[in-house]
Design a protein around this motif. Structure first.
Motif, PDB file in Angstrom:
ATOM      1  N   GLU A  80       0.853  -1.178   0.000  1.00  8.10           N
ATOM      2  CA  GLU A  80       0.000   0.000   0.000  1.00  8.10           C
ATOM      3  C   GLU A  80       0.891   1.231   0.000  1.00  8.10           C
ATOM      4  OE1 GLU A  80      -3.430   1.740   2.955  1.00  8.10           O
ATOM      5  OE2 GLU A  80      -3.687  -0.168   1.933  1.00  8.10           O
ATOM      6  N   MET A  82       1.506   5.448   0.304  1.00  3.68           N
ATOM      7  CA  MET A  82       1.031   6.708   0.862  1.00  3.68           C
ATOM      8  C   MET A  82       1.884   7.825   0.270  1.00  3.68           C
ATOM      9  SD  MET A  82       0.715   5.792   4.934  1.00  3.68           S
ATOM     10  CE  MET A  82       2.354   5.042   5.054  1.00  3.68           C
ATOM     11  N   TYR A 109       6.338   6.010  12.928  1.00  2.24           N
ATOM     12  CA  TYR A 109       5.302   5.164  12.328  1.00  2.24           C
ATOM     13  C   TYR A 109       5.615   3.687  12.558  1.00  2.24           C
ATOM     14  CZ  TYR A 109       2.510   2.875   8.690  1.00  2.24           C
ATOM     15  OH  TYR A 109       1.645   2.035   8.020  1.00  2.24           O
ATOM     16  N   LYS A 172      -9.956   1.014   8.962  1.00  2.00           N
ATOM     17  CA  LYS A 172      -8.940   1.612   8.089  1.00  2.00           C
ATOM     18  C   LYS A 172      -9.004   3.134   8.148  1.00  2.00           C
ATOM     19  CE  LYS A 172      -5.703   1.978   5.105  1.00  2.00           C
ATOM     20  NZ  LYS A 172      -5.966   1.805   3.676  1.00  2.00           N
ATOM     21  N   LYS A 173     -10.217   3.683   8.166  1.00  2.00           N
ATOM     22  CA  LYS A 173     -10.349   5.134   8.220  1.00  2.00           C
ATOM     23  C   LYS A 173      -9.810   5.676   9.542  1.00  2.00           C
ATOM     24  CE  LYS A 173     -14.267   5.565   5.045  1.00  2.00           C
ATOM     25  NZ  LYS A 173     -15.708   5.903   4.897  1.00  2.00           N
ATOM     26  N   THR A 176      -6.039   5.576   9.250  1.00  2.00           N
ATOM     27  CA  THR A 176      -5.547   6.638   8.372  1.00  2.00           C
ATOM     28  C   THR A 176      -5.578   7.989   9.078  1.00  2.00           C
ATOM     29  OG1 THR A 176      -6.301   5.429   6.415  1.00  2.00           O
ATOM     30  CG2 THR A 176      -5.871   7.777   6.144  1.00  2.00           C
ATOM     31  N   LYS A 177      -6.647   8.253   9.788  1.00  2.00           N
ATOM     32  CA  LYS A 177      -6.769   9.509  10.536  1.00  2.00           C
ATOM     33  C   LYS A 177      -5.674   9.599  11.600  1.00  2.00           C
ATOM     34  CE  LYS A 177     -10.179  12.164  13.251  1.00  2.00           C
ATOM     35  NZ  LYS A 177      -9.485  12.205  14.545  1.00  2.00           N
ATOM     36  N   ARG A 180      -2.352  10.401   9.895  1.00  2.00           N
ATOM     37  CA  ARG A 180      -2.287  11.790   9.438  1.00  2.00           C
ATOM     38  C   ARG A 180      -2.042  12.741  10.603  1.00  2.00           C
ATOM     39  NH1 ARG A 180      -7.332  13.506   6.686  1.00  2.00           N
ATOM     40  NH2 ARG A 180      -6.102  15.238   5.888  1.00  2.00           N
ATOM     41  N   GLU A 208     -10.031  11.858  -1.139  1.00  2.00           N
ATOM     42  CA  GLU A 208     -10.436  10.551  -1.658  1.00  2.00           C
ATOM     43  C   GLU A 208     -11.854  10.596  -2.243  1.00  2.00           C
ATOM     44  OE1 GLU A 208     -11.397   6.108   0.072  1.00  2.00           O
ATOM     45  OE2 GLU A 208      -9.948   7.368   1.119  1.00  2.00           O
ATOM     46  N   VAL A 244      -3.526   3.803  -3.274  1.00  2.00           N
ATOM     47  CA  VAL A 244      -2.696   3.085  -2.320  1.00  2.00           C
ATOM     48  C   VAL A 244      -2.286   1.748  -2.911  1.00  2.00           C
ATOM     49  CG1 VAL A 244      -3.307   4.073  -0.083  1.00  2.00           C
ATOM     50  CG2 VAL A 244      -4.880   2.528  -1.159  1.00  2.00           C
TER      51      VAL A 244
END
Length: 267
Positions: A80, A82, A109, A172-173, A176-177, A180, A208, A244
């Motif tokens: 994936e 980014m 990360y 997943k959201k 991702t948040k 970020r 997106e 991604v």
């Protein structure tokens, strides 16, 4: 030919920077990114491949056997990606600052998200617009024997990101948040401000959602054109959006309506 590519500044190619995770037990000397990735997959998912292939052969379904090449060409198992910008095409961080933020981001990360490690990254200073980096991560979950398997949902679950109320992609959201916000905090520490709220020029949509809507509009136009077979490959390239690492912006229904059920695009 690089010299003929409108978006490439040949004089800045030497400023590009290529990062490979040095903690994976892989010799980095004289390896292309593809060779590095293939070696990582073979080393990391070897037990998974053996089990999958034994199961496929036992069921007399040799077509279900997996190889590293098949994994990398499947949207289910591919890396994936980014994309990472600090600023915009008119106002962006310099190369030194960008690389400092990038390296600190990778460090934090990989410490925070061990089941979704970034294994390689590339920073491009030679393209028009802002300096940007692309990171590639994998999804490392574990089976009942403790062997590593490539499975996004289970990897997210192992890191504490779960679907609530069975909402699609909720885990997943949330992930991702979280990523970020961590990135914005790191950038802020280097004096760079990242905007995390929706861009008003997109009517309050996330990037997106905005790109998905734009792709659907294009899809309707192409559908009305009833393209012939000769145009099909060009349309595939036009419609796919490398969000991604092989995930496409079109919905499954729209994709199958254009290209037929059971097909997938790879790159």
């Amino acid at each position: 030919d690089i010299n003929k590519a409108d978006h490439i500044d040949a004089n800045r190619i030497s400023q590009n920077d290529y990062w490979r995770n040095p903690n994976l037990g892989i010799d980095l000397e004289n390896k292309t990114r593809q060779e590095f990735i293939e070696e990582y997959y073979a080393k990391t998912y070897g037990a998974m491949l053996v089990k999958q292939n034994e199961k496929a052969l036992k069921q007399r379904k040799p077509q279900n056997c997996l190889t590293v090449e098949k994994m990398l060409n499947s949207s289910r198992y591919t890396l994936e990606g980014m994309i990472f910008y600090l600023g915009n095409k008119n106002d962006y961080a310099d190369r030194e600052t960008h690389l400092k933020v990038r390296d600190e981001f990778i460090k934090q990360y990989n410490e925070k998200y061990p089941q979704a490690p970034i294994i390689c990254a590339e920073t491009h200073c030679d393209e028009k617009g802002a300096i940007h980096s692309t990171f590639w991560n994998v999804w490392n979950a574990h089976d009942k024997d403790g062997d590593i398997i490539f499975r996004q949902g289970k990897a997210l679950e192992e890191m504490g990101f779960v679907n609530h109320n069975k909402l699609k992609d909720n885990a997943k959201k949330t992930f991702t948040k979280d990523v970020r916000e961590m990135c914005a905090e790191i950038a802020h520490g280097f004096g760079v401000k990242l905007e995390l709220t929706p861009n008003k020029s997109r009517g309050g949509q996330s990037l997106e959602d905005y790109q998905r809507d734009q792709a659907k509009k294009e899809f309707e136009q192409y559908k009305a054109m009833t393209p012939n077979e000769e145009d099909l490959e060009n349309i595939k390239k036009k419609m796919k959006y490398k969000k991604v690492g092989g995930n496409y912006i079109l919905s499954k229904e729209d994709f199958e309506a254009l290209f037929g059920a059971g097909k997938e695009l790879t790159f």
